[in-house]
Design an enzyme around this catalytic site. Structure first.
Site, PDB file in Angstrom:
ATOM      1  CG  HIS A 285      -1.994   0.824   1.323  1.00 36.50           C
ATOM      2  ND1 HIS A 285      -2.495   1.859   0.240  1.00 36.50           N
ATOM      3  CD2 HIS A 285      -2.979   1.079   2.426  1.00 36.50           C
ATOM      4  CE1 HIS A 285      -3.545   2.292   0.578  1.00 36.50           C
ATOM      5  NE2 HIS A 285      -3.741   2.041   1.928  1.00 36.50           N
ATOM      6  CG  HIS A 324      -4.217   0.773  -8.158  1.00 38.20           C
ATOM      7  ND1 HIS A 324      -5.520   0.587  -7.922  1.00 38.20           N
ATOM      8  CD2 HIS A 324      -3.775   1.545  -7.250  1.00 38.20           C
ATOM      9  CE1 HIS A 324      -5.525   1.476  -6.668  1.00 38.20           C
ATOM     10  NE2 HIS A 324      -4.435   2.012  -6.466  1.00 38.20           N
ATOM     11  CG  ASP A 380       3.060   4.790  -4.067  1.00 36.43           C
ATOM     12  OD1 ASP A 380       3.004   5.952  -3.878  1.00 36.43           O
ATOM     13  OD2 ASP A 380       2.286   3.719  -3.611  1.00 36.43           O
TER      14      ASP A 380
HETATM   15  N1  ACO Z   1       4.797  -6.884 -10.538  1.00 33.16           N
HETATM   16  C1  ACO Z   1       4.545  -8.145 -11.052  1.00 33.16           C
HETATM   17  N2  ACO Z   1       3.569  -8.818 -10.998  1.00 33.16           N
HETATM   18  C2  ACO Z   1       2.380  -8.131 -10.612  1.00 33.16           C
HETATM   19  C3  ACO Z   1       2.398  -6.954 -10.109  1.00 33.16           C
HETATM   20  C4  ACO Z   1       3.692  -6.161 -10.021  1.00 33.16           C
HETATM   21  N3  ACO Z   1       3.745  -5.031  -9.462  1.00 33.16           N
HETATM   22  N4  ACO Z   1       1.179  -6.604  -9.572  1.00 33.16           N
HETATM   23  C5  ACO Z   1       0.544  -7.591  -9.844  1.00 33.16           C
HETATM   24  N5  ACO Z   1       1.241  -8.748 -10.639  1.00 33.16           N
HETATM   25  C6  ACO Z   1       0.608  -9.851 -11.174  1.00 33.16           C
HETATM   26  C7  ACO Z   1       0.260 -10.790  -9.993  1.00 33.16           C
HETATM   27  O1  ACO Z   1       1.412 -11.474  -9.791  1.00 33.16           O
HETATM   28  C8  ACO Z   1      -0.844 -11.463 -10.684  1.00 33.16           C
HETATM   29  O2  ACO Z   1      -0.308 -12.525 -11.726  1.00 33.16           O
HETATM   30  P1  ACO Z   1      -0.997 -13.767 -11.877  1.00 33.16           P
HETATM   31  O3  ACO Z   1      -2.409 -13.601 -12.532  1.00 33.16           O
HETATM   32  O4  ACO Z   1      -0.097 -14.676 -12.639  1.00 33.16           O
HETATM   33  O5  ACO Z   1      -0.969 -14.658 -10.467  1.00 33.16           O
HETATM   34  C9  ACO Z   1      -1.609 -10.472 -11.507  1.00 33.16           C
HETATM   35  O6  ACO Z   1      -0.592  -9.515 -11.706  1.00 33.16           O
HETATM   36  C10 ACO Z   1      -2.648  -9.907 -10.695  1.00 33.16           C
HETATM   37  O7  ACO Z   1      -2.288  -9.406  -9.552  1.00 33.16           O
HETATM   38  P2  ACO Z   1      -2.940  -9.345  -8.070  1.00 33.16           P
HETATM   39  O8  ACO Z   1      -2.104  -9.657  -7.198  1.00 33.16           O
HETATM   40  O9  ACO Z   1      -4.339 -10.332  -8.161  1.00 33.16           O
HETATM   41  O10 ACO Z   1      -3.480  -7.808  -7.994  1.00 33.16           O
HETATM   42  P3  ACO Z   1      -4.019  -7.110  -6.695  1.00 33.16           P
HETATM   43  O11 ACO Z   1      -5.415  -6.476  -6.954  1.00 33.16           O
HETATM   44  O12 ACO Z   1      -4.374  -8.244  -5.579  1.00 33.16           O
HETATM   45  O13 ACO Z   1      -2.922  -6.390  -6.125  1.00 33.16           O
HETATM   46  C11 ACO Z   1      -1.349  -4.814  -5.964  1.00 33.16           C
HETATM   47  C12 ACO Z   1      -2.802  -5.167  -6.404  1.00 33.16           C
HETATM   48  C13 ACO Z   1      -1.123  -5.111  -4.437  1.00 33.16           C
HETATM   49  C14 ACO Z   1      -1.333  -3.157  -5.888  1.00 33.16           C
HETATM   50  C15 ACO Z   1      -0.508  -5.293  -7.048  1.00 33.16           C
HETATM   51  O14 ACO Z   1      -0.432  -4.781  -8.206  1.00 33.16           O
HETATM   52  C16 ACO Z   1       1.303  -4.890  -6.218  1.00 33.16           C
HETATM   53  O15 ACO Z   1       1.483  -5.796  -5.432  1.00 33.16           O
HETATM   54  N6  ACO Z   1       1.815  -3.988  -6.747  1.00 33.16           N
HETATM   55  C17 ACO Z   1       3.102  -3.697  -6.546  1.00 33.16           C
HETATM   56  C18 ACO Z   1       3.012  -2.843  -4.894  1.00 33.16           C
HETATM   57  C19 ACO Z   1       2.476  -1.395  -5.187  1.00 33.16           C
HETATM   58  O16 ACO Z   1       2.812  -0.758  -6.106  1.00 33.16           O
HETATM   59  N7  ACO Z   1       1.498  -0.773  -4.411  1.00 33.16           N
HETATM   60  C20 ACO Z   1       1.160   0.237  -4.522  1.00 33.16           C
HETATM   61  C21 ACO Z   1      -0.414   0.349  -4.812  1.00 33.16           C
HETATM   62  S1  ACO Z   1      -1.116   1.888  -5.141  1.00 33.16           S
HETATM   63  C22 ACO Z   1      -1.382   2.428  -3.340  1.00 33.16           C
HETATM   64  O17 ACO Z   1      -1.669   1.511  -2.773  1.00 33.16           O
HETATM   65  C23 ACO Z   1      -1.094   3.831  -3.120  1.00 33.16           C
END
Ligand code: ACO
Length: 447
Positions: A285, A324, A380
């Protein structure tokens, strides 16, 4: 937006005319048909409860770990359309607010629903800026931390400690008290944050200067040295203002949901805000901007970007600042931030990590792994670079986010408290553990 009337659920034997805004469900276990009202694109989870195998059955529930498809409230604060990359506070597009508004004006809008008149803005600014001082004992409290304590840990605990200084904050249904706690929270967050920063450097605290803007005063408390009066750089001051506007609210995310959850037990707003800060701290987050910088430093050079992306695709790493839960398009805030970054770099000089970030984005946006998962830069991805160029250490990044998000948290908290449909938050579970079993004395349990 009218409140949804509790949807009557009836078996079709009972209701002859099938309404248009309903959902017909057939329980194949019993062959019974049910009609559930659809309102504002939702069905009431509680309507499912009447779908039972027999009279002893508890009734059907929906299973939704991480609330990916569950609406927990009705809100009038922030609108997001993740597919189209739209973000609006109280109907106003984020792009317009970022260009024309100030953080305090936006905070007022988020809280009270309308842009303030000149007089309202003057009063509001006066109130917030006259609640920026913290009790001298809070300084002693901060002194108790080690010099290398993470400022987010200091912020979380100090905000929680404020509840002990303002016991009247417990009176959450008293509108006057709520108003005052809101001034205090928005006013004191930058002070606590700046004091935490100065403490980590072993430097004397700088008291608030009410003649400066919200962000100008924050920069003063952070960076003032021997000057008689601190004069913030106008580009940096404005850039911080825009970053704060962009982070002010984001509807039902992890920390807003925490604020509402804790607040739903009628805990005071300092305790609830401390909990929201804790939720924000996590790397998925608000901690992501810190992680982005660490990732860019780990990559270290342009030539190593393809190798890093390969590891992301192999599932070994995450591309922090990408993806996201809601945006499946370019985060509209990221677009604005990219623009601000260039303005700030003109004052502070280029950040060498910028080129690595741009290369990560360029490669990622061409790769099927990211395209097929709709992973785009989020808010971010570039904020960390700007904060670093402004002179903030990486550990301060989530703290900056928390200051800005306080307006959103308190607005979400108040909306929840005043919503007659809300109760103490209490999800259900599917119990998968043991059936009842008898206690085994320790002598009979083996080694
Ligand atoms: N890098 C690589 N792969 C990713 C990323 C990433 N940053 N984000 C998602 N994925 C992949 C997942 O592994 C998943 O792959 P799969 O289908 O093969 O298993 C797919 O994309 C879907 O991802 P989910 O985890 O289901 O997406 P979710 O909605 O649960 O997660 C989140 C969203 C937590 C923001 C995620 O994208 C992440 O961890 N991003 C990196 C951290 C980040 O930048 N957070 C800031 C968010 S903005 C904020 O809070 C202000």
């Amino acid at each position: 937006m009218d409140p949804v009337k509790p949807g009557p659920l009836a078996t079709t034997e009972e209701s002859s005319a099938v309404e248009r805004d309903t959902l017909t469900l057939i329980d194949n276990r019993t062959g019974k048909k049910y009609e559930v009202r659809i309102s504002q694109g939702t069905i009431r989870a509680l309507d499912l409860r009447q779908i039972k195998l027999d009279q002893d059955d508890f009734g059907l529930m929906s299973y939704d770990p991480a609330f990916t498809n569950t609406v927990s409230c009705k809100s009038r604060i922030t609108f997001i359309d993740g597919d189209r990359g739209i973000l609006r506070y109280r109907g106003y597009p984020i792009e317009e607010l970022a260009e024309k508004s100030t953080y305090l004006e936006t905070a007022y809008l988020i809280l009270y629903g309308e842009l303030p008149t000149r007089q309202q803005l003057e009063d509001w600014t006066y109130r917030v800026s006259h609640h920026t001082f913290i009790h001298e004992s809070i300084k002693k409290f901060l002194d108790g931390f080690h010099y290398d304590a993470h400022p987010m840990g200091m912020l979380i605990s100090t905000i929680a400690a404020l509840s002990a200084f303002y016991p009247e904050a417990k009176d959450v249904f008293n509108a006057d008290s709520r108003r005052k706690q809101i001034w205090r929270l928005i006013g004191k967050m930058p002070t606590v944050a700046a004091f935490a920063y100065r403490h980590s450097l072993g430097m004397p605290y700088v008291y608030p200067d009410n003649e400066l803007s919200y962000t100008g005063n924050f920069l003063n408390m952070l960076f003032r040295m021997t000057e008689l009066r601190y004069r913030p750089n106008p580009t940096v001051e404005r850039a911080l203002e825009v970053l704060f506007i962009l982070h002010a609210d984001h509807e039902q995310n992890c920390s807003a949901n925490t604020m509402r959850n804790v607040g739903s037990s009628h805990a005071d707003p300092y305790s609830a805000t401390a909990a929201a800060c804790a939720a924000l701290y996590g790397p998925l987050h608000g901690g992501a901007n810190e992680e982005v910088l660490r990732m860019l430093m780990e990559i270290g050079s342009l030539g190593r970007v393809p190798e890093y992306i390969k590891r992301v695709k192999a599932g070994e790493k995450k591309l922090m600042g990408f993806g996201h839960r809601v945006y499946k398009n370019y985060d509209p805030r990221a677009k604005i931030i990219k623009h601000i970054a260039d303005e700030v770099f003109e004052v502070t000089g280029r950040n060498p990590l910028r080129e690595i970030a741009l290369e990560c984005e360029r490669i990622a946006l061409q790769e099927d792994y990211f395209v097929s998962r709709k992973l785009y830069p989020n808010v971010d991805f570039y904020t960390g670079l700007i904060y670093q160029s402004m002179g903030f250490p990486v550990t301060m990044f989530p703290v900056l986010f928390a200051i800005a998000r306080t307006a959103g948290w308190v607005a979400q908290w108040e909306e929840m408290l005043l919503d007659p449909e809300q109760k103490i938050a209490r999800p259900r579970q599917v119990y998968c553990g043991h059936e009842q079993r008898s206690y085994i004395p320790i002598q009979q349990r083996g080694l």
